[in-house]
Design a protein around this motif. Structure first.
Motif, mmCIF file in Angstrom:
data_model
loop_
_atom_site.group_PDB
_atom_site.id
_atom_site.type_symbol
_atom_site.label_atom_id
_atom_site.label_comp_id
_atom_site.label_asym_id
_atom_site.label_seq_id
_atom_site.Cartn_x
_atom_site.Cartn_y
_atom_site.Cartn_z
ATOM 1 N N ALA A 1 8.436 94.084 -21.040
ATOM 2 C CA ALA A 1 7.303 94.113 -20.109
ATOM 3 C C ALA A 1 6.017 94.485 -20.838
ATOM 4 C CB ALA A 1 7.589 95.098 -18.985
ATOM 5 N N ALA A 2 6.104 95.486 -21.733
ATOM 6 C CA ALA A 2 4.913 95.889 -22.490
ATOM 7 C C ALA A 2 4.421 94.747 -23.370
ATOM 8 C CB ALA A 2 5.228 97.114 -23.344
ATOM 9 N N ILE B 1 0.669 93.148 -23.243
ATOM 10 C CA ILE B 1 -0.214 93.182 -24.421
ATOM 11 C C ILE B 1 -0.688 91.786 -24.791
ATOM 12 C CG2 ILE B 1 -0.292 93.679 -26.898
ATOM 13 C CD1 ILE B 1 1.621 96.034 -26.333
ATOM 14 N N MET B 2 0.230 90.814 -24.811
ATOM 15 C CA MET B 2 -0.185 89.459 -25.178
ATOM 16 C C MET B 2 -1.081 88.848 -24.111
ATOM 17 S SD MET B 2 2.074 86.295 -26.613
ATOM 18 C CE MET B 2 1.992 86.883 -28.292
ATOM 19 N N ASP C 1 3.978 79.890 -29.541
ATOM 20 C CA ASP C 1 3.754 79.394 -28.183
ATOM 21 C C ASP C 1 3.591 80.590 -27.248
ATOM 22 O OD1 ASP C 1 3.574 77.999 -25.841
ATOM 23 O OD2 ASP C 1 5.676 77.359 -25.792
ATOM 24 N N PRO C 2 2.357 81.172 -27.203
ATOM 25 C CA PRO C 2 2.146 82.376 -26.393
ATOM 26 C C PRO C 2 2.517 82.205 -24.923
ATOM 27 C CG PRO C 2 0.296 81.999 -27.860
ATOM 28 C CD PRO C 2 1.157 80.783 -27.934
ATOM 29 N N ASN C 3 2.440 80.978 -24.424
ATOM 30 C CA ASN C 3 2.767 80.768 -23.013
ATOM 31 C C ASN C 3 4.252 80.987 -22.716
ATOM 32 O OD1 ASN C 3 0.121 80.064 -22.279
ATOM 33 N ND2 ASN C 3 0.431 77.945 -22.975
ATOM 34 N N SER C 4 5.052 81.028 -23.777
ATOM 35 C CA SER C 4 6.495 81.181 -23.577
ATOM 36 C C SER C 4 6.946 82.637 -23.632
ATOM 37 C CB SER C 4 7.251 80.380 -24.639
ATOM 38 O OG SER C 4 7.057 80.966 -25.933
ATOM 39 N N ILE C 5 5.998 83.582 -23.706
ATOM 40 C CA ILE C 5 6.411 84.970 -23.942
ATOM 41 C C ILE C 5 7.255 85.525 -22.803
ATOM 42 C CG2 ILE C 5 4.239 85.902 -23.003
ATOM 43 C CD1 ILE C 5 4.581 88.170 -25.120
ATOM 44 N N LEU C 6 6.943 85.164 -21.558
ATOM 45 C CA LEU C 6 7.733 85.680 -20.442
ATOM 46 C C LEU C 6 9.167 85.168 -20.522
ATOM 47 C CD1 LEU C 6 7.899 87.304 -17.860
ATOM 48 C CD2 LEU C 6 7.120 85.280 -16.597
ATOM 49 N N ILE C 7 9.313 83.872 -20.834
ATOM 50 C CA ILE C 7 10.662 83.309 -20.977
ATOM 51 C C ILE C 7 11.392 83.980 -22.135
ATOM 52 C CG2 ILE C 7 11.969 81.209 -21.418
ATOM 53 C CD1 ILE C 7 10.597 81.335 -18.686
ATOM 54 N N LEU C 8 10.679 84.208 -23.248
ATOM 55 C CA LEU C 8 11.290 84.856 -24.412
ATOM 56 C C LEU C 8 11.736 86.276 -24.069
ATOM 57 C CD1 LEU C 8 11.976 84.685 -27.426
ATOM 58 C CD2 LEU C 8 9.685 85.539 -27.917
ATOM 59 N N ALA C 9 10.886 87.003 -23.325
ATOM 60 C CA ALA C 9 11.247 88.372 -22.937
ATOM 61 C C ALA C 9 12.469 88.373 -22.028
ATOM 62 C CB ALA C 9 10.063 89.042 -22.249
ATOM 63 N N LEU C 10 12.502 87.439 -21.077
ATOM 64 C CA LEU C 10 13.643 87.379 -20.161
ATOM 65 C C LEU C 10 14.911 86.966 -20.903
ATOM 66 C CD1 LEU C 10 11.964 85.720 -17.042
ATOM 67 C CD2 LEU C 10 12.669 88.104 -17.315
ATOM 68 N N ASN C 11 14.775 86.027 -21.861
ATOM 69 C CA ASN C 11 15.942 85.633 -22.660
ATOM 70 C C ASN C 11 16.492 86.809 -23.453
ATOM 71 O OD1 ASN C 11 16.107 82.957 -21.881
ATOM 72 N ND2 ASN C 11 14.701 82.243 -23.478
ATOM 73 N N ARG C 12 15.587 87.614 -23.995
ATOM 74 C CA ARG C 12 16.040 88.774 -24.775
ATOM 75 C C ARG C 12 16.741 89.787 -23.870
ATOM 76 N NH1 ARG C 12 16.196 90.644 -29.543
ATOM 77 N NH2 ARG C 12 16.370 92.887 -29.871
ATOM 78 N N VAL C 13 16.168 90.035 -22.696
ATOM 79 C CA VAL C 13 16.815 90.955 -21.751
ATOM 80 C C VAL C 13 18.195 90.431 -21.382
ATOM 81 C CG1 VAL C 13 16.708 91.916 -19.416
ATOM 82 C CG2 VAL C 13 14.655 91.891 -20.838
ATOM 83 N N GLY C 14 18.294 89.128 -21.142
ATOM 84 C CA GLY C 14 19.588 88.551 -20.796
ATOM 85 C C GLY C 14 20.603 88.679 -21.921
ATOM 86 N N ALA C 15 20.167 88.386 -23.164
ATOM 87 C CA ALA C 15 21.090 88.477 -24.298
ATOM 88 C C ALA C 15 21.534 89.911 -24.536
ATOM 89 C CB ALA C 15 20.420 87.907 -25.547
ATOM 90 N N VAL C 16 20.603 90.848 -24.448
ATOM 91 C CA VAL C 16 20.945 92.261 -24.643
ATOM 92 C C VAL C 16 21.888 92.735 -23.549
ATOM 93 C CG1 VAL C 16 20.002 94.594 -24.550
ATOM 94 C CG2 VAL C 16 18.893 92.865 -25.973
ATOM 95 N N THR C 17 21.609 92.350 -22.310
ATOM 96 C CA THR C 17 22.482 92.749 -21.199
ATOM 97 C C THR C 17 23.887 92.189 -21.394
ATOM 98 O OG1 THR C 17 20.585 92.801 -19.705
ATOM 99 C CG2 THR C 17 22.765 92.700 -18.698
#
Length: 694
Positions: free
Chosen positions: A88-89, A93-94, A147-163
């Motif tokens: 989220a942070a 920031i971006m 691709d800065p526009n993809s940051i939300l998708i990247l963050a959600l993908n990381r949360v999903g992979a970590v979970t």
């Protein structure tokens, strides 16, 4: 990796793996099998779920890996929390600074520094959660630069992979590992009690060097027990309910190793000539020796026997308290006070364990055990992480290196994770070695082994060739960080995806970024706000001295165990900082007993004199001595003043009618303080000049 000792798998694990040869069922082998299974399952599910980076799930498993089930559950929950807050942070920031490179880097550096600061203020899983929140920002924002526009998708993908990694790791652990942490906690608590009693019993027969080595080993083992209590509470509700009380027991035990030699000497002196002692003293000393022998066998006691032993310790402690109040010889009163103080600590240690075993109410129900917060070190760690990221970002910006973001992607985790290590500079070197070897192994894997792979089974075989030996070395303390760095960054650099690509040039370019980031981390901890063990040690010694001075002036409402809890944490950190000064560290260990005795006697004096009507001249002498103890700096007359006050009170006891036993008890306490102060000088007067001369 947790420092907690692995336990032999029992229950379901033993049944499921009973067909394997005996050597494979060792605790190390069972731990490795669980971890490898979790890595492969997480990777397989990551492929099936079409995650952008399925390798992140397997990396999560490796980072969470621990031989303790409670540690995996706790770290997993905090890893999800850290990933969500960090992601989220990163999005914020971006979004806030899309066109300003400087403000963008400043925002990332500020968040990393803040989280590193918080990680230094917490312990265990909470510290890990704060660190993860900090470097997740770097992983998210620098991964989305193309691709800065993809940051939300990247963050959600990381949360999903970590979970996914957390869920798989927790599920495998819950199924294939029995809840042995409570058993291990009980064994180690009782083992600590037994070791303390055995040192008292054998102190007269052990040579100084073996005695010192045994004492240092015991101190180190007791220091690790707080972590066991933390993770056992995650597994067992009854342990969680008694966690604070068990920590009180641990605090009571932690000071005992410093006093074993003095207590053993007193018991030998009193036992050498029993006919010269008052009958009550002689009987109680015999009871005490028998009780110490039973405490030395505490490991074999069941709950009922332990509860009976606890009541016996309480009874003998009460006898010593009564004898201390009735003794009319100041030397004997001092000796009885030492025995009473030691056995009182044993009572505060045995009773909470017995209450936990009997499922009774917690013995230390109202303890307020604060965590020592080293703001100075935490601020330094946070500033170092923030400045390092800004400098690395500036280098990347000025050179316009396409893979420069990978340098920052590594620098963030290194600065955050290793800041809380006991020796960050040495840890950074080991971590860098692991990353370098991971680059070599990753190159061989991508260029030679992975291209022919056509299915997950073949992929698993290839990965196991590298993971099995690396995972083995994570269980060897000497190579733990090196092997952990290898596993994490081997999986990171081969970057497994559903659609495999084998671009050797891109791999080499990325590997250069990873390794340059690791090398930068080494220089960061050696140059940029580098830890100063001598300065930190002197600061900790000053804090301990100030706490004793404050207790002499006015202890307030803080209980002894609460006060000792803070000083224990400071003292253990002091010993850690003095590792590069072996002579001074040894002197500090020897000063631990005197520090404990004089602190305890200061608290006892305030308690015994509270509400007691003393002759006015005695009140004045006591006040002068306590004021002197409130100023323990260079040139202090505290020891001389305490000795004078002891003589004054002893004389007053002999001349006051009717006699006031409290005068003799106070005299014995002041006499002990006068004797302990010179012995405590290696800590009380520690300064940088002394350490430089070493």
């Amino acid at each position: 990796m947790s420092a907690t000792v692995m336990n032999r798998p029992v229950g379901m694990t033993s049944r499921l793996l009973s067909w394997l040869p005996e050597p494979v069922l060792s605790p190390r082998a069972a731990y490795m099998m669980r971890t490898l299974a979790s890595i492969l399952i997480a990777l397989y599910l990551g492929f099936k779920l079409q995650l952008t980076s399925p390798g992140t799930a397997s990396i999560t498993v490796m980072i969470l890996a621990s031989p303790v089930r409670g540690a995996i559950i706790s770290k997993g929950a905090w890893r999800i929390f850290g990933t969500v807050t960090g992601g989220a942070a990163g999005v914020v920031i971006m979004s806030a600074f899309p066109q300003s490179t400087f403000l963008f880097l400043l925002g990332v550096a500020f968040w990393l520094g803040l989280c590193t600061f918080l990680a230094s203020m917490f312990r265990y899983s909470r510290s890990y959660g704060a660190v993860l929140s900090g470097f997740t920002v770097t992983l998210v924002v620098f991964g989305a630069l193309r691709d800065p526009n993809s940051i939300l998708i990247l963050a959600l993908n990381r949360v999903g992979a970590v979970t996914l990694g957390v869920v798989v790791s927790s599920a495998v652990t819950m199924i294939f590992q029995a809840a042995t942490t409570r058993t291990a906690l009980r064994a180690r608590l009782l083992g600590g009690l037994a070791s303390i009693a055995a040192l008292v019993r054998d102190s007269g027969t052990l040579a100084p060097i073996p005695l010192r080595q045994a004492r240092e080993k015991l101190i180190a083992e007791l220091q690790q027990l707080d972590e066991v209590i933390e993770y056992s509470g995650v597994e067992a509700p009854d342990t969680q309910r008694h966690a604070n009380s068990l920590r009180g027991a641990l605090i009571a035990m932690s000071g005992a190793p410093f006093a074993v030699l003095r207590v053993g000497t007193i018991m030998q002196e009193l036992s050498a000539n029993p006919l010269a002692l008052p009958p009550a003293v002689g009987r109680t000393v015999v009871e005490l020796r028998a009780l110490i022998a039973r405490l030395a066998d505490a490991r074999s006691l069941g709950p009922a026997a332990l509860n009976a032993l606890s009541m016996e310790v309480s009874a003998v402690t009460a006898h010593l308290r009564q004898i201390e109040a009735e003794t009319e010889d100041v030397v004997l009163a001092g000796q009885i006070a030492r025995l009473h103080g030691f056995l009182g600590r044993m009572e505060e240690a045995v009773a909470p364990i017995a209450a936990w075993e009997m499922n009774a109410a917690p013995y230390h129900a109202h303890l307020n055990l604060d965590l020592f917060r080293d703001y100075r070190t935490a601020t330094r760690n946070g500033m170092r992480a923030a400045i390092a990221l800004m400098l690395g970002g500036t280098f990347w910006y000025l050179t316009a290196w396409p893979a420069g973001s990978l340098l920052l992607l590594i620098l963030g985790p290194v600065c955050g994770l290793l800041s809380t290590a006991p020796s960050a500079a040495a840890a950074s070197v080991e971590f860098a070695k692991g990353i370098a070897l991971a680059s070599v192994a990753g190159f061989l894997c991508l260029s030679l082994l992975l291209p022919p792979v056509t299915g997950f089974a073949m992929l698993a075989v290839v990965l196991l060739m590298f993971l099995i030996p690396a995972l083995y070395f994570t269980t060897v303390p000497r190579y733990g960080l090196f092997a952990l760095g290898f596993v994490i960054f081997f999986l990171t650099q081969i970057a497994l995806t559903n659609v495999a690509t084998f671009n050797v040039a891109a791999f080499i370019n990325n590997a250069m970024g990873y390794n340059l980031g690791a090398i930068a981390g080494v220089f960061v901890f050696r140059i940029l706000l580098a830890p100063n063990p001598a300065q930190d040690a002197c600061q900790l010694a000053r804090l301990i001295r100030c706490a004793i001075e404050q207790a002499a002036r006015r202890p307030g409402e803080m209980l002894w165990l609460e006060w000792q809890n803070l000083q224990n944490q400071r003292f253990m950190r002091l010993l850690m900082r003095l590792q590069t000064f072996p002579e001074q560290r040894l002197a500090a260990i020897e000063a631990g007993g005197p520090l404990l005795i004089l602190s305890r006697d200061i608290f006892r004096l305030h308690i015994m004199l509270r509400g007691t009507a003393l002759p006015s001249h005695c009140n004045a002498a006591v006040a002068r001595a306590l004021r002197s103890l409130g100023r323990l700096g260079p040139g202090s007359r505290a020891a001389a003043q305490a000795a004078e006050t002891a003589n004054h009170l002893e004389h007053a006891f002999e001349t006051t009618e009717p006699p006031l036993p409290v005068l003799l008890q106070a005299a014995a306490a002041f006499r002990a303080i006068a004797r302990m102060l010179p012995e405590a000088e290696p800590v009380l007067s520690l300064n940088r000049g002394m350490l430089r001369r070493k």
